[in-house]
Motif scaffolding. Structure first.
Motif, short mmCIF file in Angstrom:
data_model
loop_
_atom_site.label_atom_id
_atom_site.label_comp_id
_atom_site.label_asym_id
_atom_site.label_seq_id
_atom_site.Cartn_x
_atom_site.Cartn_y
_atom_site.Cartn_z
N SER B 174 28.78 17.48 25.06
CA SER B 174 27.95 16.72 24.12
C SER B 174 28.80 15.59 23.51
N HIS B 177 31.04 16.69 20.81
CA HIS B 177 32.14 17.61 21.12
C HIS B 177 33.47 16.93 20.77
N GLY B 236 24.08 20.55 25.02
CA GLY B 236 23.57 19.48 24.16
C GLY B 236 23.79 19.79 22.68
N HIS B 237 23.85 21.06 22.34
CA HIS B 237 24.10 21.43 20.95
C HIS B 237 25.57 21.42 20.61
N GLY B 238 26.38 20.82 21.46
CA GLY B 238 27.80 20.69 21.16
C GLY B 238 28.61 21.93 21.49
N GLU B 252 20.99 12.99 31.81
CA GLU B 252 21.59 13.26 30.51
C GLU B 252 22.73 12.27 30.20
N GLU B 257 22.77 11.84 26.19
CA GLU B 257 22.71 13.19 25.64
C GLU B 257 24.01 13.95 25.90
N LEU B 258 24.64 13.59 27.02
CA LEU B 258 25.94 14.18 27.36
C LEU B 258 26.88 13.05 27.76
#
Lengths: 310, 310
Positions: B174, B177, B236-238, B252, B257-258
């Motif tokens: 992500s 991150h 995606g939520h890290g 993505e 998104e990534l």
DNA sequence: GTGTTGCCATCGCACTTTCCGATGGGGCTA
DNA sequence: TAGCCCCATCGGAAAGTGCGATGGCAACAC
């Protein structure tokens, strides 16, 4: 599914009727009738149309037939493999190739197999069948032969799997034959003499191709099927003329027992072709070796043929 | 020879015992025992060694097994062909390919089949199975799949039948991150973070290949088998970093998104490979079409890959 | 050692399949 | 119309095929 049903079906398809199939298989007619009934029940489609006289395959039966043959073939291979028997390679060929060329190739195969790799995959048991072209085609189609070597004069539509050799054809006769003493031989002169034919169709095909259909229509032809040796002996006594590949008559030409008639133009070159089924199982390795050996034994290699043609 | 015997034999070979095979086939144990006895009597060799615990194949049994599988396959195809059913093509693939690439290829196949040639040989019924690589290999070996598409990182010994596409791999995370904010990422830094792994073995293999075995030994790995979508959402939520082919994360990455971690060197390129059984029967035409379409859908054609590599 | 567990072979029994010979219907031919 | 050939069907004998029950054997636990 019992393979007996498939055997019965194939037999019926080949013999054209249930009674004939039953006799061929050693069953009572009622048994084969019942087997087919069960086969149809199992598959869920009818595969035969029972006519007053014999039977014909339905569309489904036509689709089934090649699969049934393949399944029986596979079962046979499975049995042999499980037992640990050597694979079996059933070779078919015409007499003119069995006469001189093929024995050399097979001998090389046996020698090679006995030499270096005498392991478990040493080679296959070879079963050689010599027959006419039409018989070979039928047997090959019915799965009774794995590999077929034939002459191909390029006039047929069937595509060979591989070309393994090249050869030329000659019109040959005894030196004592009237035509042998001439400077040149014309088509019209050929017609006045008797032809000895080793293979029905093949000789005519090539002569028609070379000289046209009209000329050959009236020529006298004597068929001597099954023995090239007998044909050559008859020829040696000054009896008739024949069309044969160089391979078959090379020795006789070399030693002067026969002579090639001095035609104005050379005849069509022919090739030696091989056909085999794609699914050979353990015999595949032997086939590859055999084809290699065959190409090495090419009586008239491609380069030579091209050089002479140019 | 009854195919029930072969089915019993294959089941025993696969389940490692007669009792287990009987349960799987829905027979009593004594029935399967008798079937094998008859099979052995029919073949003339014993195929099983009855040990105190379970059974093992004899040498003859080992030779028989592939033939038995093939015979059962053939019977299945025979049934379908005789009935006039459309041929069936059982495709297997991993989730990362089923996620983006394969649907495009299959859609093109359906479109093509529905368009020009809607004859009797219009196409095959496709059955798609998505599973892990090990499951695919097992199912393919057991004849439960006709065609398999997989990623090949070039590190395995199995030779693919055909390469149908090329791709690259990225380490992605992500944007939130910690590693995503760095200018460059070193192997040591990677190790401090959790890995999400989509396919057991594959990711480790490539990382070990890239960074060496020692470094990766201590890395924390979380396995998320069976759903690339779930893995991407978690990512995606890290949460963690992962190694995936470009194909799978292209959208993505494009939409931010990534992000791909800025490694000093690119990772090993991978190829998309296809494996199939040589005996496909009527489905062969469909396979050829499918492979053509697959090559046309190559996400990173060979020329591009070569150009980027140079 | 002894009991337990799991695997496979064998037996007896019931049912089905498979074969045969005999019979009969249906189409073709003389 | 009679004769012939082809195939379906029937009844009975024989073989095959399923099941549950039983027993031997090896491995394992205690």
């Amino acid at each position: 599914m019992d393979s007996r049903y498939l055997r019965a079906f194939v037999a019926v398809a080949e013999h054209g009727g249930i009674s004939a199939a039953a006799q061929a298989l050693g069953y009572a007619q009622s048994s084969v009738s019942a087997q087919l009934k069960r086969l149809e029940a199992d598959l869920g489609v009818s595969v035969l149309v029972r006519a007053g006289t014999g039977t014909v395959l339905t569309e489904a039966g036509g689709r089934l037939l090649p699969y049934a043959r393949e399944a029986l073939e596979l079962e046979e291979r499975m049995r042999r493999t499980a037992r640990g028997d050597r694979p079996r390679l059933r070779i078919g060929t015409q007499e003119s190739l069995a006469h001189v060329w093929l024995p050399e190739v097979l001998a090389a195969l046996e020698y090679g197999a006995g030499g270096a790799d005498t392991g478990p995959d040493a080679g296959a048991d070879v079963v050689l069948t010599v027959a006419s072209r039409s018989t070979l085609e039928r047997a090959f189609g019915a799965g009774e032969l794995d590999l077929v070597f034939e002459y191909d004069n390029g006039l047929r539509s069937v595509r060979p799997h591989a070309v393994v050799g090249h050869d030329r054809t000659f019109l040959v006769a005894s030196p004592s034959h009237p035509l042998a003493r001439q400077e040149t031989v014309t088509p019209e002169q050929l017609l006045a003499h008797e032809f000895l034919v080793a293979e029905p169709g093949c000789t005519s095909e090539m002569l028609v191709d070379r000289f046209g259909a009209d000329l050959l229509a009236g020529a006298q032809q004597t068929l001597l099927q099954g023995s090239v040796a007998a044909l050559l002996r008859l020829l040696g006594h000054g009896h008739g003329i024949t069309l044969l590949p160089e391979l078959t008559v090379a020795r006789e030409l070399r030693e002067g027992e026969l002579v090639a008639l001095p035609l104005t133009e050379p005849l069509r070159p022919v090739s030696i072709v091989a056909q085999w089924h794609p699914r050979l199982g353990a015999a595949e390795h032997t086939v590859r070796t055999l084809l290699d050996l065959a190409r090495r034994a090419d009586p008239l290699p491609e380069v030579t043929r091209t050089a002479r043609a140019s």
